[in-house]
Scaffold this motif. Structure first.
Motif, PDB file in Angstrom:
ATOM      1  N   HIS A  44       5.213  11.188  -6.726  1.00  0.00           N
ATOM      2  CA  HIS A  44       4.728  10.440  -7.672  1.00  0.00           C
ATOM      3  C   HIS A  44       4.503   9.113  -7.831  1.00  0.00           C
ATOM      4  O   HIS A  44       3.513   8.890  -7.922  1.00  0.00           O
ATOM      5  N   ALA A  45       5.417   8.286  -6.382  1.00  0.00           N
ATOM      6  CA  ALA A  45       4.997   6.828  -5.764  1.00  0.00           C
ATOM      7  C   ALA A  45       4.068   6.729  -5.596  1.00  0.00           C
ATOM      8  O   ALA A  45       3.055   6.412  -5.371  1.00  0.00           O
ATOM      9  N   ARG A  46       4.045   8.277  -4.026  1.00  0.00           N
ATOM     10  CA  ARG A  46       2.694   7.895  -3.756  1.00  0.00           C
ATOM     11  C   ARG A  46       0.870   8.041  -4.158  1.00  0.00           C
ATOM     12  O   ARG A  46       0.621   6.903  -4.189  1.00  0.00           O
ATOM     13  N   HIS A  47       1.053   8.821  -5.446  1.00  0.00           N
ATOM     14  CA  HIS A  47       0.440   9.008  -6.071  1.00  0.00           C
ATOM     15  C   HIS A  47      -0.385   7.881  -6.944  1.00  0.00           C
ATOM     16  O   HIS A  47      -1.685   6.895  -7.108  1.00  0.00           O
ATOM     17  N   GLY A  48       1.198   6.617  -7.103  1.00  0.00           N
ATOM     18  CA  GLY A  48       1.196   5.535  -8.240  1.00  0.00           C
ATOM     19  C   GLY A  48       0.339   4.340  -7.676  1.00  0.00           C
ATOM     20  O   GLY A  48      -0.594   3.635  -7.924  1.00  0.00           O
ATOM     21  N   VAL A  49       1.213   4.468  -6.198  1.00  0.00           N
ATOM     22  CA  VAL A  49       0.862   3.732  -5.480  1.00  0.00           C
ATOM     23  C   VAL A  49      -0.720   3.547  -4.532  1.00  0.00           C
ATOM     24  O   VAL A  49      -1.668   2.489  -4.597  1.00  0.00           O
ATOM     25  N   THR A  50      -0.775   4.533  -4.281  1.00  0.00           N
ATOM     26  CA  THR A  50      -2.599   4.858  -3.479  1.00  0.00           C
ATOM     27  C   THR A  50      -3.328   4.759  -4.508  1.00  0.00           C
ATOM     28  O   THR A  50      -4.468   2.800  -4.578  1.00  0.00           O
ATOM     29  N   PHE A  51      -3.668   4.232  -5.696  1.00  0.00           N
ATOM     30  CA  PHE A  51      -4.280   4.097  -7.175  1.00  0.00           C
ATOM     31  C   PHE A  51      -4.313   3.357  -7.768  1.00  0.00           C
ATOM     32  O   PHE A  51      -4.774   2.170  -7.929  1.00  0.00           O
ATOM     33  N   ASP A  52      -2.864   2.180  -7.745  1.00  0.00           N
ATOM     34  CA  ASP A  52      -2.536   0.674  -7.607  1.00  0.00           C
ATOM     35  C   ASP A  52      -3.216   0.473  -6.592  1.00  0.00           C
ATOM     36  O   ASP A  52      -3.901  -0.698  -6.916  1.00  0.00           O
ATOM     37  N   LEU A  53      -3.461   0.296  -5.066  1.00  0.00           N
ATOM     38  CA  LEU A  53      -3.775   0.039  -4.522  1.00  0.00           C
ATOM     39  C   LEU A  53      -5.687  -0.262  -4.639  1.00  0.00           C
ATOM     40  O   LEU A  53      -5.554  -1.535  -4.222  1.00  0.00           O
ATOM     41  N   LEU A  54      -6.170   0.600  -5.140  1.00  0.00           N
ATOM     42  CA  LEU A  54      -7.549   0.715  -4.878  1.00  0.00           C
ATOM     43  C   LEU A  54      -7.625   0.387  -6.234  1.00  0.00           C
ATOM     44  O   LEU A  54      -8.757  -0.769  -6.356  1.00  0.00           O
ATOM     45  N   PHE A  55      -7.233   0.279  -7.510  1.00  0.00           N
ATOM     46  CA  PHE A  55      -7.683  -0.658  -8.185  1.00  0.00           C
ATOM     47  C   PHE A  55      -7.457  -1.973  -8.406  1.00  0.00           C
ATOM     48  O   PHE A  55      -7.648  -2.942  -8.056  1.00  0.00           O
ATOM     49  N   ARG A  56      -6.428  -2.510  -7.322  1.00  0.00           N
ATOM     50  CA  ARG A  56      -6.474  -4.241  -6.931  1.00  0.00           C
ATOM     51  C   ARG A  56      -6.687  -4.128  -6.433  1.00  0.00           C
ATOM     52  O   ARG A  56      -8.281  -6.014  -5.883  1.00  0.00           O
ATOM     53  N   TYR A  57      -7.420  -3.639  -5.208  1.00  0.00           N
ATOM     54  CA  TYR A  57      -8.110  -4.498  -4.134  1.00  0.00           C
ATOM     55  C   TYR A  57      -9.986  -3.799  -4.719  1.00  0.00           C
ATOM     56  O   TYR A  57     -10.914  -5.000  -5.098  1.00  0.00           O
ATOM     57  N   LEU A  58     -10.218  -3.251  -5.072  1.00  0.00           N
ATOM     58  CA  LEU A  58     -11.372  -3.317  -6.492  1.00  0.00           C
ATOM     59  C   LEU A  58     -11.578  -4.842  -7.385  1.00  0.00           C
ATOM     60  O   LEU A  58     -12.901  -5.048  -7.085  1.00  0.00           O
ATOM     61  N   GLN A  59     -11.021  -4.993  -8.003  1.00  0.00           N
ATOM     62  CA  GLN A  59     -10.704  -6.380  -8.708  1.00  0.00           C
ATOM     63  C   GLN A  59     -10.530  -7.304  -7.572  1.00  0.00           C
ATOM     64  O   GLN A  59     -11.317  -8.104  -8.166  1.00  0.00           O
ATOM     65  N   ILE A 425      -2.797  -7.840  -2.761  1.00  0.00           N
ATOM     66  CA  ILE A 425      -3.347  -6.200  -2.877  1.00  0.00           C
ATOM     67  C   ILE A 425      -2.902  -5.414  -2.424  1.00  0.00           C
ATOM     68  O   ILE A 425      -2.696  -4.244  -3.063  1.00  0.00           O
ATOM     69  N   LEU A 426      -1.423  -5.562  -1.074  1.00  0.00           N
ATOM     70  CA  LEU A 426      -0.962  -4.401  -0.972  1.00  0.00           C
ATOM     71  C   LEU A 426       0.380  -3.833  -2.284  1.00  0.00           C
ATOM     72  O   LEU A 426       1.175  -3.283  -2.539  1.00  0.00           O
ATOM     73  N   GLY A 427       0.266  -5.352  -3.124  1.00  0.00           N
ATOM     74  CA  GLY A 427       1.447  -5.391  -4.621  1.00  0.00           C
ATOM     75  C   GLY A 427       2.328  -5.782  -4.273  1.00  0.00           C
ATOM     76  O   GLY A 427       3.631  -5.390  -5.099  1.00  0.00           O
ATOM     77  N   ILE A 428       2.937  -5.672  -2.995  1.00  0.00           N
ATOM     78  CA  ILE A 428       4.858  -5.948  -2.114  1.00  0.00           C
ATOM     79  C   ILE A 428       5.557  -7.207  -3.299  1.00  0.00           C
ATOM     80  O   ILE A 428       4.651  -7.927  -3.014  1.00  0.00           O
ATOM     81  N   ARG A 429       6.361  -6.855  -4.328  1.00  0.00           N
ATOM     82  CA  ARG A 429       6.519  -7.994  -4.903  1.00  0.00           C
ATOM     83  C   ARG A 429       7.847  -9.492  -3.852  1.00  0.00           C
ATOM     84  O   ARG A 429       9.097  -7.928  -3.708  1.00  0.00           O
TER      85      ARG A 429
END
Length: 491
Positions: A44-59, A425-429
């Motif tokens: 589930h983490a891979r799924h969540g992170v993958t589409f979070d990356l897409l969401f962040r980059y599109l924005q 974009i990669l969303g690393i905190r």
């Protein structure tokens, strides 16, 4: 204005395509969310992170994105072919709880671990149980168009009839004709005309807890129907992106396409995107296989396969080190390597402000930004972006060591590259930096100790100097001596 030209791999066409939204600059994106009957795992983490990356980059590149991710809280039966008990109802029965207690509990826990992974919340998060009326209307439309039939209070999608007019198998490229030819012989007790037919509405057995009234029976909607109904409700009869795990391509997404087309008489989704799986020893990680590690276990180190606990940002970085369409095999060695690589990036970022500015740079820094954009535009290749960030870290470390020179403009550029790509974009905190920055007194105390140690060294009091270093090392600090003094960090 959107300057970047993003290409994405469209599972529907099996090729990379330039991303061109239907109603630019607006983007509609639907992603299949969790079935909330147990804790989220590494898959589930891979799924969540993958589409979070897409969401962040599109924005980031200027699109206005409506991101819809559903919560499945009814209709997902135990067996993928659509038989057995509802997964949530079964959990509720075993735990002696109301089904919605199960849903609320695991939804809260899912949101917690997704927040730990620094994924952004979707724009809308609809629940299947909150859209029963809309799903009933979808079934009526499919029946009206002739692609479904009622049987003993249940309603099934007629795959054979649909396949004569359209293409059932257009997404997964399965040979549906062969499936139809080998599945027509059914037991007389079967409600379905063919084994490949799937439920749009299931009549509830007397003991079934989750049920709603419908024109056909008291029952519940089929699992596939919720995503068709809710995606069209919130994104329209044509929208841009539908995402999910590769394991959902068949039957779930194939059935969605059939339902969409049966209702609207045309394709609804322009780009289908699928992330690949996380494996353990080459086998898919899944709850159904019992070989999964929950994210809570991963963050706490509480599992027999784990050597230690891993920070959520290490897990996110581990996932992003591979392209989203490639498999990722779990191992402690891989996570430790990701942790080490991420620490190196954090260390380099912390040293940017210490780089001495020179009149001119002896290396090329200006091209890194464009190379990172090129990698992301090539179907979100986060692995290549990370490689360029590692090169940038080497540049920072070399400049601090005096091996190369950097102008102030290029020093600022390197900081900007980390801020945009690693943290944005990669969303690393940056947990280490933020915690240190929030504890100024702690940092000042450490600097004072290192000043005392430096004075001891200047006075050739090696015993005191070594004692301070050794005690700090025992306490969990990493002390590095450089030409401009010592630096410290927590191990």
């Amino acid at each position: 204005m959107i300057e970047q030209k993003l290409s994405v791999y469209n599972t529907l066409t099996r090729k990379k395509e330039i991303f061109e939204p239907i109603h630019a600059p607006h983007v509609g994106m639907y992603v299949c969310g969790p079935t909330v009957y147990s804790d989220a795992h590494l898959g589930h983490a891979r799924h969540g992170v993958t589409f979070d990356l897409l969401f962040r980059y599109l924005q980031h590149i200027g699109y206005k994105v409506r991101y819809v991710r559903n919560i499945t809280d009814v209709g997902h039966l135990e067996n993928e072919e659509g038989s057995g008990e509802d997964r949530i109802a079964k959990k509720a029965r075993l735990e002696q709880l109301e089904p919605m207690e199960v849903v609320q509990y695991y939804s809260n826990r899912y949101h917690k671990v997704m927040n730990d992974l620094n994924t952004l919340s979707p724009s809308i998060e609809p629940h299947a149980s909150g859209h029963i009326i809309e799903q009933i209307e979808s079934i009526k439309e499919i029946l009206k168009n002739g692609y479904a039939y009622e049987s003993n209070g249940s309603v099934y999608f007629d795959v054979e009839k649909y396949n004569k007019d359209f293409d059932y198998g257009i997404l997964s490229h399965r040979n549906i004709e062969e499936m139809l030819n080998t599945s027509r012989e059914l037991d007389g007790q079967e409600e379905k005309r063919s084994r490949v037919d799937f439920a749009l509405w299931k009549k509830a057995a007397p003991e079934h807890i989750m049920r709603w009234p419908s024109p056909w029976s008291d029952g519940f909607p089929g699992w596939h129907l919720e995503c068709s109904t809710m995606s069209i409700k919130y994104l329209g009869k044509e929208f841009d992106i539908h995402g999910g795990g590769l394991d959902l391509m068949f039957p779930h997404h194939e059935c969605e396409i059939a339902q969409n087309t049966a209702m609207e008489k045309h394709q609804v989704v322009k780009y289908w995107m699928h992330n690949n799986m996380i494996t353990i020893s080459g086998q898919k990680m899944a709850r159904s296989l019992g070989n999964f590690i929950t994210l809570e276990q991963l963050f706490a180190g509480d599992h027999e396969l784990l050597e230690k606990a891993y920070n959520p940002m290490t897990v996110r970085f581990f996932i992003l080190q591979a392209h989203y369409r490639s498999t990722v095999d779990f191992s402690n060695e891989a996570l430790l390597a990701a942790e080490k690589s991420l620490d190196r990036l954090f260390d380099a970022y912390a040293r940017i402000d210490k780089v001495p500015a020179s009149p001119a740079s002896s290396v090329d820094v200006k091209s890194i930004r464009s190379k990172c954009y090129d990698a992301l535009n090539d179907d979100l290749n986060s692995a290549i972006v990370i490689a360029y960030l590692c090169d940038a870290a080497t540049t920072i470390n070399s400049a601090n060591a005096g091996n190369i020179t950097l102008s102030q403009e290029d020093i600022n550029e390197l900081k900007d590259i980390f801020d945009i790509f690693l943290f944005g974009i990669l969303g690393i905190r940056n947990d280490v930096t933020s915690s240190n920055n929030n504890n100024e007194a702690f940092g000042k105390a450490m600097d004072l100790l290192l000043d005392i140690r430096q004075k001891a060294k200047d006075n050739k009091d090696w015993a005191t100097s070594d004692q301070i270093r050794n005690e700090l090392t025992k306490a969990g600090f990493d002390i590095k001596d450089g030409k401009d003094g010592a630096e410290w960090k927590l191990k």
